[in-house]
Structures are given as structure tokens and as C-alpha cells.
Design an enzyme around this catalytic site. Structure first.
Site, PDB file in Angstrom:
ATOM      1  N   LYS A 215       0.807  -1.218   0.000  1.00 34.46           N
ATOM      2  CA  LYS A 215       0.000   0.000   0.000  1.00 34.46           C
ATOM      3  C   LYS A 215       0.839   1.266   0.000  1.00 34.46           C
ATOM      4  CE  LYS A 215      -0.554  -0.250   5.045  1.00 34.46           C
ATOM      5  NZ  LYS A 215      -0.068  -1.649   5.166  1.00 34.46           N
TER       6      LYS A 215
ATOM      7  N   HIS B 263       1.331  -3.951  15.243  1.00 33.63           N
ATOM      8  CA  HIS B 263       1.817  -2.807  14.467  1.00 33.63           C
ATOM      9  C   HIS B 263       1.899  -1.622  15.421  1.00 33.63           C
ATOM     10  CE1 HIS B 263       2.520   0.027  11.288  1.00 33.63           C
ATOM     11  NE2 HIS B 263       2.268  -0.855  10.331  1.00 33.63           N
TER      12      HIS B 263
ATOM     13  N   GLU C 262       6.592  -5.833   8.409  1.00 35.14           N
ATOM     14  CA  GLU C 262       5.886  -5.225   7.288  1.00 35.14           C
ATOM     15  C   GLU C 262       6.366  -3.797   7.023  1.00 35.14           C
ATOM     16  OE1 GLU C 262       1.837  -5.425   8.523  1.00 35.14           O
ATOM     17  OE2 GLU C 262       1.830  -7.606   8.734  1.00 35.14           O
TER      18      GLU C 262
END
Length: 448
Positions: free
Chosen positions: A99, A227, A297
Site C-alpha cells: 500500500k 503494528h 511489514e
């Protein structure tokens, strides 16, 4: 790829003599090896690419749109960031957050360097799979998934995915009961640019209940994900999140799950990476034995500094100083890109891009040469749309006289920029990217 990376990456340059300008070399023409300085070479290559492009455009005569904003992307920068990652986090396999910037050349290079991919939609998954990437290298890192997308991932064999609530478990049971699930836990992301825990992540006091429900539904939980927020700045957030993940791992093991993977999410930025990586690596090694697989990530860490954006000044408005006797005028500059385009990062990502002069009538190459003038001119910089919010900089001081037809450039424009551009007011969201590569090893990979 073709037989030579430059043939593909720079297909808009027909002249073969330009190949040396856009590709790094490990030695000189004499055959004597030179010391490679990727960062220094990058600046030379980017400068060459910027100048060659704008010199090919006559804003007084060109076709409509020929002077549109454009990017120069250095794939060598991405390569260096990957080598840096491997040096500081050798145990953690990066799964690039698509993204952030789904540029196909970036994805291709990362794939060839062994990275996995964090996808959050059907389109992102399709893009990665279309490159020939095995489904096992993808994690569907979206805790709240569209049902049709979930059916799609089941058909494609993309089995790794996150969840954070009981309703999602029942959805997965119905549509993809063989999925490999990661329980995403909430974190303290108060020190991040973009906080995510207010939307995603299970609180620690509900994790045991979610594990038990998954067990009753005969679903397969294989790990934990977290996250700490996009653009994180507190190493302590990683430390606590890893500890919490260990707690969930232990509870899952007690319930009979084979917990084998920890997903440390994103939050990495280049400026603080070394410090954050040191804390994360130490904490992971302390709490998770070597047989546990560790992934993460990263997004902006890989691409932010790799992209430079050049914009054309399409209009200028003089603002007279009627208050200060003998005061200087200031100017409003209007560019052909703005917050509805590649500067969407100002709105969505809390960024503050810094304008720099690329080319004026008095200074042909502002990328590499500065002006000696002492006094500065005050400008504000605006985008092309009719919306008053379309402002790039409320105030910018420059020693250069900038006028219509001149060019400005902005560095660090590779993250959350073109991926969130719109077509508001009819302006394009498709801007050309010119690729250069300042690392010979990256060129070699892309030739394979």
C-alpha cells in the site's frame, strides 16, 4: 525483463548512448576498479535524469500535459535499504507493505531480493501474484476483510492472514477455514505518525477469549501480529509489543495451537531505523527461540528516499507588501501537482515536503548548484486545483527568483504519495516515473 535493465527501465529514452547515464558502473573505462559510492552516484544519476527530462520540454510550445510533474526513482536506494535491513535485522524477513507504494519496479526488485509482501486488498494480492510470486510469500494483513476478497484469497491459496475480533473468526470459518491466522494485538502507538491501534488490534484482555473461540471453531492460529503505528519513533513500543506477543504465544500453545510465526508489523523509518532495529532484534531474541519465524511489514522505510518529484510552476501571483514601508513583495507559486495528487502525503501522512529549485531562467541546474545571493524571497506554494486547501507550503524562503515555467523538486516522495493521488478537478493521477539505479548488484538482479 529484457536482456539489459536499461532497455526496460528507461524505454522512454530511445538513444542507446543514454544507457550509461542511467545505470551504475563498478569500474572505469580503463578497466581499473573504482570504489563504489552508491549514495554519491545516486545524486549524479538523479540529477542527470531530472535535467534530461526538463530540457526536453518547452513549456511555451509543448503539447498539453507534457510538462506534468514526474518522478525519478533510484532502485539502488531500495537495494541499500534492504542491505541495511539484513545487517541490522538478519532474523526478520521483511514483507513489504504494498500500500505504501505499489510501483512495479520496486516490487520486482524486492521480490528478487527475497522479500515477502504485506497486502491488504484483492488488487494488491493480484498485483503480487501476477509477478509470479508464490502465495506463501504474501500475508493478507487486513484484520477486517471483505467477504468476496476472502473467497478470492482462498481460491488463490493466500492463506496467511490477520484477524482481531470474534466476528472475523466466524467469517473466516465460513469462507476459508483452512486459513493460517495471526491474532493481531493492539499496541501503544502514541509516538507514531499514523496511529492504527484505535482501529485495529485486540486488547490483551480479550486475546484468550479469541484463542478459545478459534479453537472451538477448529481454526488454525499460527502466530501473533502487531503494528506500533506508521512512522513510529519510540523503541519502547516494540519492546512491549514483543512481550505481549510472547504472552499470547504461550496461551495459544496451552490451548494446542502450533504458534510458529511472529509478525512485527511496520513503523520503521530510515532516520531512526538503527536504534529501533537494535531494540527489536534484542527483544525478539530474548523472548522467541530461533525456531520461531519472524517477519515484519516495512513500507516507507524502503521507498521514501528513493523517489524525487519534479513539478512545473504553472502560474505566479505577486503579493504586494502594503504595510511595511519599503517592504518586499512576496509571491504565490502555483504548481501542476498538489495535495489531491502526489502531495496527498501532506493530508494523509502528516508530511511536510521541502521545495527546492531545480531550474529557473537564471539557474539551469539547481539540483547540484546553489546561488550566492544573500537576500531571500518569500513564497507560498499551491497546487493546481480550485480548492483552497490545496497548499504545499504556506511559506518558503528562497534566494532564487522563481517564475512561470520554472521547475521545483521535492525529495523523499516515495511513500504514500502517488498511491493516494486522485483525479479531483480532472487532473491526472498518473505521472511518469524515470528509473535510475545506483547499485550494480541491483542492476544485475533486475537483468535476471
Amino acid at each position: 525483463m529484457g536482456s539489459c535493465v536499461t532497455d526496460t527501465l528507461y524505454s522512454n529514452f530511445a538513444n542507446p548512448s543514454l544507457k550509461r547515464d542511467y545505470c551504475s558502473l563498478s569500474g572505469s573505462d580503463s578497466g581499473v576498479e573504482s570504489v563504489h559510492d552508491g549514495a554519491k552516484l545516486a545524486r549524479e544519476l538523479i540529477g542527470n535524469a531530472l535535467q534530461k527530462h526538463i530540457q526536453s520540454i518547452d513549456t511555451d510550445e509543448c503539447e498539453a500535459g507534457a510538462e506534468d510533474a514526474f518522478f525519478v526513482a533510484d532502485l539502488g536506494d531500495v537495494y541499500r535499504q534492504h542491505m541495511r535491513w539484513k545487517a541490522h535485522l538478519p532474523r526478520i524477513t521483511p514483507h513489504y507493505a504494498v500500500k505504501c507504494n505499489p510501483d512495479p519496479r520496486i516490487l520486482e526488485l524486492l521480490a528478487k531480493m527475497g522479500a515477502g509482501f504485506d497486502c491488504a486488498s484483492k488488487t494488491e494480492i493480484e498485483q503480487v501474484l501476477a509477478m509470479g510470486i508464490d502465495a506463501s510469500r504474501i500475508i493478507y494483513a487486513q484484520p477486517c476483510k471483505t467477504k468476496s476478497y476472502l473467497r478470492f484469497t482462498a481460491k488463490q491459496g493466500v492463506s496467511q492472514m490477520t484477524f482481531d475480533n470474534v466476528d472475523e473468526l466466524y467469517k473466516i470459518k465460513e469462507l476459508f477455514p483452512a486459513a493460517q491466522l495471526f491474532l493481531r494485538i493492539s499496541t501503544d502507538d502514541s509516538a507514531s505518525l499514523c496511529r492504527l491501534s484505535q482501529k485495529f488490534g485486540a486488547a490483551m484482555d480479550v486475546t484468550e477469549g479469541l484463542l478459545k473461540t478459534a479453537k472451538q471453531l477448529e481454526l488454525n492460529i499460527v502466530g501473533v501480529a502487531f503494528h506500533v503505528g506508521s512512522g513510529a519513533s519510540d523503541p519502547g513500543a516494540f519492546r512491549q509489543a514483543v512481550r505481549d506477543a510472547r504472552t499470547v504465544f504461550d496461551k495459544g500453545a496451552e490451548l494446542g495451537f502450533n504458534m510458529h510465526t511472529l509478525d512485527c508489523g511496520g513503523g520503521f523509518v530510515s532516520e531512526t531505523f538503527d536504534e529501533m532495529a537494535a531494540v527489536l532484534a534484542e527483544t525478539v531474541d530474548k523472548h522467541f527461540p530461533p525456531h520461531v519465524r519472524i517477519i515484519a511489514e516495512p513500507g516507507r522505510y524502503y521507498t521514501s528516499s528513493a523517489f524525487t518529484l519534479a513539478c512545473n510552476v504553472i502560474a505566479r501571483r505577486t503579493v504586494e507588501d502594503k504595510v511595511t514601508p519599503g517592504g518586499n513583495n512576496s509571491y504565490m507559486l502555483y504548481m501542476n501537482d498538489g495535495v489531491y495528487g502526489n502531495f496527498s502525503s501532506i493530508i494523509f501522512d502528516h508530511q511536510h515536503p521541502i521545495p527546492r529549485v531545480l531550474n529557473t531562467q537564471a539557474k539551469q541546474d539547481g539540483y547540484r548548484y546553489s546561488l550566492s545571493r544573500d537576500d531571500a524571497i518569500t513564497y507560498s506554494i499551491w497546487g493546481p486545483t480550485c480548492d483552497g486547501i490545496d497548499c504545499i507550503a504556506q511559506q518558503w524562503q528562497s534566494k532564487d527568483t522563481v517564475d512561470v515555467g520554472d521547475w521545483l523538486y521535492f525529495e523523499d516522495m516515495g511513500a504514500y504519495t502517488k498511491c493516494s493521488a486522485t483525479r479531483f478537478n480532472g487532473f491526472t493521477d498518473k505521472h511518469e516515473t524515470i528509473y535510475v539505479c545506483s547499485e550494480p548488484d541491483a542492476v544485475a538482479l533486475l537483468k535476471e
